[in-house]
Design a protein around this motif. Structure first.
Motif, PDB file in Angstrom:
ATOM      1  N   GLU A 198      54.298  76.586  37.885  1.00 48.33           N
ATOM      2  CA  GLU A 198      53.802  77.754  38.613  1.00 48.33           C
ATOM      3  C   GLU A 198      53.815  79.016  37.755  1.00 48.33           C
ATOM      4  O   GLU A 198      52.881  79.812  37.799  1.00 48.33           O
ATOM      5  CB  GLU A 198      54.649  77.996  39.859  1.00 48.33           C
ATOM      6  CG  GLU A 198      54.464  76.958  40.938  1.00 48.33           C
ATOM      7  CD  GLU A 198      55.345  77.221  42.144  1.00 48.33           C
ATOM      8  OE1 GLU A 198      55.730  78.401  42.368  1.00 48.33           O
ATOM      9  OE2 GLU A 198      55.656  76.256  42.857  1.00 48.33           O
ATOM     10  N   LEU A 199      54.885  79.210  36.956  1.00 52.86           N
ATOM     11  CA  LEU A 199      55.030  80.444  36.180  1.00 52.86           C
ATOM     12  C   LEU A 199      54.179  80.481  34.920  1.00 52.86           C
ATOM     13  O   LEU A 199      53.665  81.532  34.546  1.00 52.86           O
ATOM     14  CB  LEU A 199      56.506  80.638  35.793  1.00 52.86           C
ATOM     15  CG  LEU A 199      57.466  80.912  36.940  1.00 52.86           C
ATOM     16  CD1 LEU A 199      58.910  80.840  36.447  1.00 52.86           C
ATOM     17  CD2 LEU A 199      57.173  82.279  37.544  1.00 52.86           C
ATOM     18  N   ALA A 227      63.213  70.653  39.355  1.00 53.78           N
ATOM     19  CA  ALA A 227      62.962  72.017  39.828  1.00 53.78           C
ATOM     20  C   ALA A 227      62.448  72.898  38.693  1.00 53.78           C
ATOM     21  O   ALA A 227      61.556  73.736  38.893  1.00 53.78           O
ATOM     22  CB  ALA A 227      64.241  72.609  40.424  1.00 53.78           C
ATOM     23  N   PHE A 228      62.992  72.693  37.473  1.00 55.98           N
ATOM     24  CA  PHE A 228      62.539  73.471  36.315  1.00 55.98           C
ATOM     25  C   PHE A 228      61.080  73.154  35.992  1.00 55.98           C
ATOM     26  O   PHE A 228      60.274  74.060  35.751  1.00 55.98           O
ATOM     27  CB  PHE A 228      63.435  73.192  35.105  1.00 55.98           C
ATOM     28  CG  PHE A 228      63.058  73.979  33.894  1.00 55.98           C
ATOM     29  CD1 PHE A 228      63.420  75.315  33.785  1.00 55.98           C
ATOM     30  CD2 PHE A 228      62.348  73.398  32.860  1.00 55.98           C
ATOM     31  CE1 PHE A 228      63.063  76.064  32.669  1.00 55.98           C
ATOM     32  CE2 PHE A 228      61.993  74.129  31.736  1.00 55.98           C
ATOM     33  CZ  PHE A 228      62.352  75.461  31.645  1.00 55.98           C
ATOM     34  N   GLU A 267      58.766  72.053  38.010  1.00 63.84           N
ATOM     35  CA  GLU A 267      57.915  72.620  39.056  1.00 63.84           C
ATOM     36  C   GLU A 267      57.793  74.139  38.928  1.00 63.84           C
ATOM     37  O   GLU A 267      56.708  74.695  39.078  1.00 63.84           O
ATOM     38  CB  GLU A 267      58.452  72.229  40.432  1.00 63.84           C
ATOM     39  CG  GLU A 267      58.298  70.744  40.710  1.00 63.84           C
ATOM     40  CD  GLU A 267      59.067  70.257  41.930  1.00 63.84           C
ATOM     41  OE1 GLU A 267      59.691  71.095  42.635  1.00 63.84           O
ATOM     42  OE2 GLU A 267      59.042  69.042  42.175  1.00 63.84           O
ATOM     43  N   ALA A 268      58.907  74.812  38.619  1.00 65.03           N
ATOM     44  CA  ALA A 268      58.867  76.271  38.465  1.00 65.03           C
ATOM     45  C   ALA A 268      58.004  76.669  37.271  1.00 65.03           C
ATOM     46  O   ALA A 268      57.214  77.614  37.354  1.00 65.03           O
ATOM     47  CB  ALA A 268      60.284  76.816  38.308  1.00 65.03           C
TER      48      ALA A 268
END
Length: 151
Positions: free
Chosen positions: A129-130, A122-123, A125-126
């Motif tokens: 995006e960020l 999840a990190f 993937e985040a």
């Protein structure tokens, strides 16, 4: 991270000092919200962040992400060795600032590994995006074991 307007006087907070002349890992402290937290923060010169204090054993999970292979690997887990451990004794009065003295390896229950891997994924993937292109190579994540056990 806790915003100043979200601080509650009846809760404990962990103040993480970001750097300064002593370097990262020293000067952190635990304080109760309200006037105690405000008073202790007034003496801090370095950048800091306020986090909600969650009791438990904090583990540091080490990952490696390869965007070329599109593969995430969980490569190790450790815990910090502290001079004064706020998790071991709930503060009735303010504890002195503590310093991280080192790290030691931790062998986790195998049942926790999928959840930790999902956190790492999840990190990745985040961050993609960020902050494109996202994480490349090694990184670490912090988690109290109480959060892992569902409590």
């Amino acid at each position: 991270m806790v915003e100043p307007e979200d601080v509650k006087p009846d809760e404990l907070y962990f103040v993480r000092i970001e750097g300064g002349p002593r370097g990262g890992g020293s000067g952190h402290f635990i304080a109760r919200g309200g006037s105690e937290l405000e008073e202790r923060l007034s003496t801090v010169d370095d950048p800091y962040r306020v986090e909600r204090f969650i009791p438990g054993v904090y583990i540091y999970v080490h990952f490696f992400y390869s965007p070329v292979l599109e593969r995430l690997e969980l490569i190790g887990v450790d815990e910090r060795v502290l001079i004064a451990d706020g998790n071991a004794r709930w503060p009735v009065k303010p504890l002195p600032p503590y310093t991280i003295a080192g790290n030691r390896a931790v062998v986790l229950r195998e049942s926790l590994l999928p959840q930790l891997y999902d956190y790492g994924k999840a990190f990745v993937e985040a961050m993609r995006e960020l902050e494109p292109p996202g994480v490349i190579g090694p990184f670490a994540s912090t988690s109290p074991t109480t959060a892992l056990s569902g409590r």
